[in-house]
Design a protein around this motif. Structure first.
Motif, PDB file in Angstrom:
ATOM      1  N   LEU A   1     -67.647  -2.107  -8.132  1.00 51.64           N
ATOM      2  CA  LEU A   1     -68.373  -3.176  -7.829  1.00 51.64           C
ATOM      3  C   LEU A   1     -68.876  -3.982  -9.085  1.00 51.64           C
ATOM      4  O   LEU A   1     -69.359  -5.081  -8.737  1.00 51.64           O
ATOM      5  CB  LEU A   1     -69.383  -2.353  -6.807  1.00 51.64           C
ATOM      6  CG  LEU A   1     -68.901  -1.893  -5.558  1.00 51.64           C
ATOM      7  CD1 LEU A   1     -70.013  -1.455  -4.832  1.00 51.64           C
ATOM      8  CD2 LEU A   1     -67.791  -2.762  -4.783  1.00 51.64           C
TER       9      LEU A   1
ATOM     10  N   TYR B   1     -65.338   1.962   3.389  1.00 55.65           N
ATOM     11  CA  TYR B   1     -64.401   0.772   3.636  1.00 55.65           C
ATOM     12  C   TYR B   1     -63.275   0.640   4.522  1.00 55.65           C
ATOM     13  O   TYR B   1     -62.425  -0.101   4.517  1.00 55.65           O
ATOM     14  CB  TYR B   1     -63.883   0.374   2.154  1.00 55.65           C
ATOM     15  CG  TYR B   1     -64.836  -0.206   1.174  1.00 55.65           C
ATOM     16  CD1 TYR B   1     -65.172  -1.543   1.220  1.00 55.65           C
ATOM     17  CD2 TYR B   1     -65.419   0.725   0.198  1.00 55.65           C
ATOM     18  CE1 TYR B   1     -66.186  -2.081   0.240  1.00 55.65           C
ATOM     19  CE2 TYR B   1     -66.386   0.159  -0.720  1.00 55.65           C
ATOM     20  CZ  TYR B   1     -66.935  -1.250  -0.657  1.00 55.65           C
ATOM     21  OH  TYR B   1     -67.709  -1.798  -1.421  1.00 55.65           O
TER      22      TYR B   1
ATOM     23  N   ASN C   1     -57.111  -1.893  -2.308  1.00 56.91           N
ATOM     24  CA  ASN C   1     -58.089  -3.054  -2.112  1.00 56.91           C
ATOM     25  C   ASN C   1     -58.509  -3.686  -3.253  1.00 56.91           C
ATOM     26  O   ASN C   1     -58.548  -2.851  -4.218  1.00 56.91           O
ATOM     27  CB  ASN C   1     -59.511  -2.558  -1.548  1.00 56.91           C
ATOM     28  CG  ASN C   1     -59.311  -2.102  -0.095  1.00 56.91           C
ATOM     29  OD1 ASN C   1     -58.302  -2.644   0.507  1.00 56.91           O
ATOM     30  ND2 ASN C   1     -60.495  -1.747   0.410  1.00 56.91           N
TER      31      ASN C   1
ATOM     32  N   TYR D   1     -61.072  -5.766  -5.356  1.00 56.59           N
ATOM     33  CA  TYR D   1     -62.712  -5.863  -5.386  1.00 56.59           C
ATOM     34  C   TYR D   1     -62.992  -7.214  -6.243  1.00 56.59           C
ATOM     35  O   TYR D   1     -62.703  -7.035  -7.491  1.00 56.59           O
ATOM     36  CB  TYR D   1     -63.497  -4.696  -5.488  1.00 56.59           C
ATOM     37  CG  TYR D   1     -63.319  -3.816  -4.454  1.00 56.59           C
ATOM     38  CD1 TYR D   1     -64.211  -3.611  -3.334  1.00 56.59           C
ATOM     39  CD2 TYR D   1     -62.244  -3.035  -4.746  1.00 56.59           C
ATOM     40  CE1 TYR D   1     -64.103  -2.724  -2.380  1.00 56.59           C
ATOM     41  CE2 TYR D   1     -61.933  -2.021  -3.620  1.00 56.59           C
ATOM     42  CZ  TYR D   1     -63.153  -1.680  -2.619  1.00 56.59           C
ATOM     43  OH  TYR D   1     -62.948  -0.726  -1.440  1.00 56.59           O
ATOM     44  N   GLN D   2     -63.774  -8.175  -5.916  1.00 52.94           N
ATOM     45  CA  GLN D   2     -64.293  -9.123  -6.803  1.00 52.94           C
ATOM     46  C   GLN D   2     -65.743  -9.428  -6.465  1.00 52.94           C
ATOM     47  O   GLN D   2     -66.058  -9.727  -5.302  1.00 52.94           O
ATOM     48  CB  GLN D   2     -63.586 -10.433  -6.940  1.00 52.94           C
ATOM     49  CG  GLN D   2     -63.385 -11.323  -8.029  1.00 52.94           C
ATOM     50  CD  GLN D   2     -62.381 -12.427  -7.890  1.00 52.94           C
ATOM     51  OE1 GLN D   2     -61.801 -12.596  -7.033  1.00 52.94           O
ATOM     52  NE2 GLN D   2     -62.023 -12.976  -9.080  1.00 52.94           N
ATOM     53  N   ASN D   3     -66.547  -9.201  -7.661  1.00 59.02           N
ATOM     54  CA  ASN D   3     -68.046  -9.662  -7.387  1.00 59.02           C
ATOM     55  C   ASN D   3     -68.567  -8.743  -6.287  1.00 59.02           C
ATOM     56  O   ASN D   3     -69.237  -8.880  -5.390  1.00 59.02           O
ATOM     57  CB  ASN D   3     -68.344 -10.930  -7.164  1.00 59.02           C
ATOM     58  CG  ASN D   3     -67.809 -12.017  -8.104  1.00 59.02           C
ATOM     59  OD1 ASN D   3     -67.887 -11.920  -9.384  1.00 59.02           O
ATOM     60  ND2 ASN D   3     -67.185 -13.133  -7.694  1.00 59.02           N
ATOM     61  N   GLY D   4     -67.980  -7.320  -6.312  1.00 66.34           N
ATOM     62  CA  GLY D   4     -68.527  -6.356  -5.396  1.00 66.34           C
ATOM     63  C   GLY D   4     -68.142  -6.534  -3.948  1.00 66.34           C
ATOM     64  O   GLY D   4     -68.538  -5.821  -3.107  1.00 66.34           O
ATOM     65  N   GLU D   5     -67.173  -7.440  -3.761  1.00 66.15           N
ATOM     66  CA  GLU D   5     -66.617  -7.618  -2.137  1.00 66.15           C
ATOM     67  C   GLU D   5     -65.311  -7.223  -2.364  1.00 66.15           C
ATOM     68  O   GLU D   5     -64.529  -7.554  -3.133  1.00 66.15           O
ATOM     69  CB  GLU D   5     -66.856  -9.022  -1.922  1.00 66.15           C
ATOM     70  CG  GLU D   5     -68.374  -9.646  -1.786  1.00 66.15           C
ATOM     71  CD  GLU D   5     -69.134  -8.751  -0.773  1.00 66.15           C
ATOM     72  OE1 GLU D   5     -68.708  -8.695   0.540  1.00 66.15           O
ATOM     73  OE2 GLU D   5     -70.376  -8.406  -1.084  1.00 66.15           O
ATOM     74  N   VAL D   6     -64.788  -6.785  -1.157  1.00 66.75           N
ATOM     75  CA  VAL D   6     -63.146  -6.665  -0.844  1.00 66.75           C
ATOM     76  C   VAL D   6     -62.793  -8.046  -0.696  1.00 66.75           C
ATOM     77  O   VAL D   6     -62.997  -8.767   0.436  1.00 66.75           O
ATOM     78  CB  VAL D   6     -62.733  -5.808   0.087  1.00 66.75           C
ATOM     79  CG1 VAL D   6     -61.424  -5.710   0.344  1.00 66.75           C
ATOM     80  CG2 VAL D   6     -63.405  -4.412   0.147  1.00 66.75           C
ATOM     81  N   VAL D   7     -61.852  -8.476  -1.641  1.00 63.28           N
ATOM     82  CA  VAL D   7     -61.072  -9.895  -1.408  1.00 63.28           C
ATOM     83  C   VAL D   7     -59.896  -9.886  -0.898  1.00 63.28           C
ATOM     84  O   VAL D   7     -59.214 -11.069  -0.573  1.00 63.28           O
ATOM     85  CB  VAL D   7     -61.349 -10.742  -2.732  1.00 63.28           C
ATOM     86  CG1 VAL D   7     -62.759 -11.224  -2.843  1.00 63.28           C
ATOM     87  CG2 VAL D   7     -60.539 -10.062  -3.854  1.00 63.28           C
TER      88      VAL D   7
END
Length: 108
Positions: A17, A70, A79, A81-87
């Motif tokens: 994250l 998740y 998964n 993750y980019q900038n702490g989010e699942v993209v």
């Protein structure tokens, strides 16, 4: 696991994250046949595109908290993750060409 480091529930917030580049997390288990099929493909992608995306593995049997949070219910689940989010979420084993196509936004 040459280019791919294992990550634990405890390390996940920092390693994944908190990363400044996209991180693909391979949720897997020892007993999972499709997980073993995907592993060498991810090694190749890590070797070829490690400058753009970090790839880590999380053993769901040893680290149950993160997959549960998740909603990872089937493995392999990949998964991003980019900038702490699942993209992006890729479920199931796929050949390298399809994986690269799905990851094109991150490795292209």
């Amino acid at each position: 696991m040459g280019n791919i480091q294992a990550v634990t529930d405890a390390e996940f917030p920092t390693t994944v994250l908190g990363s400044d580049k996209p991180v693909l997390v391979d949720f897997w288990a020892e007993w999972c046949g499709p997980c073993r099929q995907v592993s060498p493909i991810l090694e190749e992608i890590a070797a070829e595109h490690g400058d753009k995306i970090t790839i880590v593995k999380m053993n769901v049997d040893e680290n149950p908290q993160t997959p549960a949070s998740y909603r990872v219910t089937s493995i392999p689940t990949l998964n991003v993750y980019q900038n702490g989010e699942v993209v992006q979420s890729i479920i199931g084993a796929k050949p390298k060409s399809l994986l690269l196509k799905e990851l094109d936004a991150f490795v292209g």
